[in-house]
Design an enzyme around this catalytic site. Sequence first.
Site, mmCIF file in Angstrom:
data_model
loop_
_atom_site.group_PDB
_atom_site.id
_atom_site.type_symbol
_atom_site.label_atom_id
_atom_site.label_comp_id
_atom_site.label_asym_id
_atom_site.label_seq_id
_atom_site.Cartn_x
_atom_site.Cartn_y
_atom_site.Cartn_z
ATOM 1 N N ASP A 1 -0.375 -8.371 -5.606
ATOM 2 C CA ASP A 1 -0.813 -7.764 -6.864
ATOM 3 C C ASP A 1 -1.428 -8.868 -7.723
ATOM 4 O O ASP A 1 -1.474 -10.036 -7.330
ATOM 5 C CB ASP A 1 0.344 -7.037 -7.561
ATOM 6 C CG ASP A 1 1.480 -7.963 -7.934
ATOM 7 O OD1 ASP A 1 1.321 -9.204 -7.813
ATOM 8 O OD2 ASP A 1 2.534 -7.472 -8.354
ATOM 9 N N GLY B 1 -0.629 -9.008 -13.263
ATOM 10 C CA GLY B 1 -0.748 -8.362 -14.564
ATOM 11 C C GLY B 1 0.493 -7.573 -14.952
ATOM 12 O O GLY B 1 1.091 -7.807 -15.997
ATOM 13 N N ASP C 1 -5.482 -6.744 -14.362
ATOM 14 C CA ASP C 1 -5.698 -5.607 -15.263
ATOM 15 C C ASP C 1 -4.681 -5.622 -16.391
ATOM 16 O O ASP C 1 -3.646 -6.266 -16.290
ATOM 17 C CB ASP C 1 -5.576 -4.283 -14.491
ATOM 18 C CG ASP C 1 -4.217 -4.139 -13.816
ATOM 19 O OD1 ASP C 1 -3.578 -5.176 -13.533
ATOM 20 O OD2 ASP C 1 -3.788 -3.000 -13.565
ATOM 21 N N GLN D 1 -7.445 2.211 -14.687
ATOM 22 C CA GLN D 1 -6.496 2.401 -15.778
ATOM 23 C C GLN D 1 -6.950 3.612 -16.610
ATOM 24 O O GLN D 1 -7.806 4.366 -16.171
ATOM 25 C CB GLN D 1 -6.385 1.125 -16.628
ATOM 26 C CG GLN D 1 -5.655 -0.025 -15.923
ATOM 27 C CD GLN D 1 -4.151 0.212 -15.769
ATOM 28 O OE1 GLN D 1 -3.589 1.168 -16.301
ATOM 29 N NE2 GLN D 1 -3.498 -0.664 -14.995
ATOM 30 N N GLY E 1 -0.822 1.671 -13.674
ATOM 31 C CA GLY E 1 -0.233 2.290 -14.861
ATOM 32 C C GLY E 1 0.401 3.644 -14.615
ATOM 33 O O GLY E 1 0.579 4.425 -15.547
ATOM 34 N N ASP F 1 3.229 1.383 -2.657
ATOM 35 C CA ASP F 1 4.284 0.369 -2.619
ATOM 36 C C ASP F 1 5.304 0.751 -3.667
ATOM 37 O O ASP F 1 4.955 1.337 -4.703
ATOM 38 C CB ASP F 1 3.742 -1.019 -2.966
ATOM 39 C CG ASP F 1 3.566 -1.195 -4.473
ATOM 40 O OD1 ASP F 1 2.559 -0.675 -5.000
ATOM 41 O OD2 ASP F 1 4.422 -1.808 -5.122
ATOM 42 N N CYS G 1 17.994 10.492 12.321
ATOM 43 C CA CYS G 1 17.312 9.201 12.313
ATOM 44 C C CYS G 1 17.685 8.417 13.571
ATOM 45 O O CYS G 1 18.839 8.438 14.001
ATOM 46 C CB CYS G 1 17.722 8.429 11.070
ATOM 47 S SG CYS G 1 17.032 6.765 10.978
ATOM 48 N N CYS H 1 17.123 5.032 13.813
ATOM 49 C CA CYS H 1 17.060 3.606 13.500
ATOM 50 C C CYS H 1 18.315 2.893 14.003
ATOM 51 O O CYS H 1 19.325 3.519 14.323
ATOM 52 C CB CYS H 1 16.845 3.368 12.000
ATOM 53 S SG CYS H 1 18.342 3.343 10.986
ATOM 54 N N CYS I 1 21.557 3.906 12.150
ATOM 55 C CA CYS I 1 22.047 5.256 12.452
ATOM 56 C C CYS I 1 22.514 5.384 13.889
ATOM 57 O O CYS I 1 23.390 6.187 14.194
ATOM 58 C CB CYS I 1 20.966 6.289 12.117
ATOM 59 S SG CYS I 1 20.728 6.443 10.331
ATOM 60 N N HIS J 1 17.662 0.880 6.902
ATOM 61 C CA HIS J 1 17.534 2.340 7.064
ATOM 62 C C HIS J 1 16.500 2.933 6.104
ATOM 63 O O HIS J 1 15.666 3.749 6.502
ATOM 64 C CB HIS J 1 18.881 3.034 6.861
ATOM 65 C CG HIS J 1 18.735 4.524 6.794
ATOM 66 N ND1 HIS J 1 18.659 5.318 7.913
ATOM 67 C CD2 HIS J 1 18.570 5.362 5.726
ATOM 68 C CE1 HIS J 1 18.471 6.572 7.546
ATOM 69 N NE2 HIS J 1 18.415 6.633 6.230
#
Lengths: 362, 362
Positions: B87, B90, B141, B183, B210, B260, B298, B300, B303, B329
């Site tokens: 990023d 900002g 920004d 923005q 934002g 994200d 699941c 994974c 699990c 997980h």
Amino acid sequence: MIAKDKDSGARLGCIATPHGKIATPAFMPVGTQATVKAMTREELREVKSQIILANTYHLYIRPGHELIGRMGGLHGFMGWDGPILTDSGGFQVFSLGDLCRIREEGVTFQSHLDGSRHFISPEVSIAIQEALGSDIMMCFDECPPSTADYGYVKKSMEMTTRWAARCMKARRRDDQALFGIVQGGRFDELRKESARQLRDLGFDGYALGGLSVGEEKAVMFGVMETCAPVLPEDRPRYVMGIGTPEDLIEAVYRGFDMFDCVMPTRNARNGMLFTSGGTLNIKNARYAEDRSPLDPECDCYVCRNYSRAYLRHLYRAGEILASRFNTYHNLHYYLSLMEQAREAIAEGRFSSFRRDFFERRS
Amino acid sequence: MIAKDKDSGARLGCIATPHGKIATPAFMPVGTQATVKAMTREELREVKSQIILANTYHLYIRPGHELIGRMGGLHGFMGWDGPILTDSGGFQVFSLGDLCRIREEGVTFQSHLDGSRHFISPEVSIAIQEALGSDIMMCFDECPPSTADYGYVKKSMEMTTRWAARCMKARRRDDQALFGIVQGGRFDELRKESARQLRDLGFDGYALGGLSVGEEKAVMFGVMETCAPVLPEDRPRYVMGIGTPEDLIEAVYRGFDMFDCVMPTRNARNGMLFTSGGTLNIKNARYAEDRSPLDPECDCYVCRNYSRAYLRHLYRAGEILASRFNTYHNLHYYLSLMEQAREAIAEGRFSSFRRDFFERRS
């Protein structure tokens, strides 16, 4: 016992348990709360852990031994299928429990978590350890403070022997081994007497308790030298709660086979790392741009993949990955050291191995 | 763009970077301090992370972008050889920095760690991100507070466009992509204008900034619906800082490709777990003796191997393994959800996938 070093007390051995064999000398990573802090079982295997230790007191307090028993014992609960040793809870009752009251019958104390009142006796300790389902149980013993006088330690040691006999009698399962714990503080005469009494009771293995509680190294090694000749040659000998890598080598030299200590794991979380050249504090500014691995002679996952600079950053940033990598490396160091000691004993060169080990750190 | 859903804005895409390709829609685990908290890179690969995000502000403050640059950039420093997005710094300057002063030239602020004074401008942000060596850089920004009025947000948005042009001009490396950030707060007219201005400047990709700062969901989805038609179809669209699994599906539905959020990792450390049936709080007493896995659907590592009872114990005992397992997980859940969304788009059944997803949680 498979082999004995010709120049020292060092022994090569093998302990068979329902969950596998343990080659000795062996170091046992400490998994206090049914987890070796920051490590998965796969990682424990990668660093060659043969057996782990769990703390009866902590698991009795939370989540409770009965719950663990219902969940398949410690092995089922935590998903570790290798050998497990549980301590008796005694040491933690005295060091963590509040308002501890000791009588012949047993010990009353308050939980360090919520102040609730509890009672543990030799019979209760065995019942808890049987619910946990460890491969090796320890007798419930009193650990007097290192400042206790001869009179107190003598009485305490004698009660510990009576408690050991009660532990033996309280056993209901025949698939768990039981080790006796030699007490007697810094007094050689009491240590010898304790070792004799326990030997006569006949345990599956023998431990030295009440060491590494503030006494000088000379006292600690003296106690080892006093007790080893009294204990049967064909049974494992375990020094509880030690120690530094140097302590381990010196204990192996004096005929001891098993060790446990929070040092590699706890120090790891504090940034203190064990290397072939001695200890290293990863916080140190000198590592800020150091591209070399923690220990250039180490072939562990961390040393193969990450720089001191990155490890220092992770530590300073308080990242979980710092605890993970540092713990992984330190356990790898301890377990590799024991593996090297076993090889040296097997090849009849333990004395030169020990000499080289100390020369490299001086 | 590889495929577009016939019933919605959902798109299947691929982003090529110097460190590999990213199939979109994609979720990017957040590695604020050059580590996704509690995860190794091998585990990030296991849960199928295609790209991770690192925070420029944090790394600028500690250990410093110049140090990271000398250590081989972020990829070399942290040992992650996949794509990285940074990023602009900002958002954190405004949310973490003290005594922040914003002018056309740039922003002065004090470090949240030691109070030292710093200045970041569009040019400085790009220089930092070039030292970090990420695959995708973000324009610097201004993020006005969600309570800012129309007049303030308009001026701020116009400055953000001028800053975006300066970022573009400041670039020295041609192996890093640069994304513009739309923005305009909650004001559709300003959002549309911002998207138009950035599109005319011509970036490698476009983000909505934002959002997820306290506004209602309807506002958030409204902004997405306003901006998507203005942005070029052949460029990735990224909604920064969202969100819940539901938010992600709704954003994909509206034509966005990258996301994200700290939610899967941060909530994991607080015992909140995402499952196919909705969220679950592992602290809950009802799981004390629950032998079933976190999410029966699941597959994974966690699990497949551990019970809710053990995970609850680890969490209550404050063990690092709790953070590890819960993070593993939750990231697996988020990344699998995006994988399923990609498959659904590829097979032309995204609308029914979305309907099923919401029905199962109601």
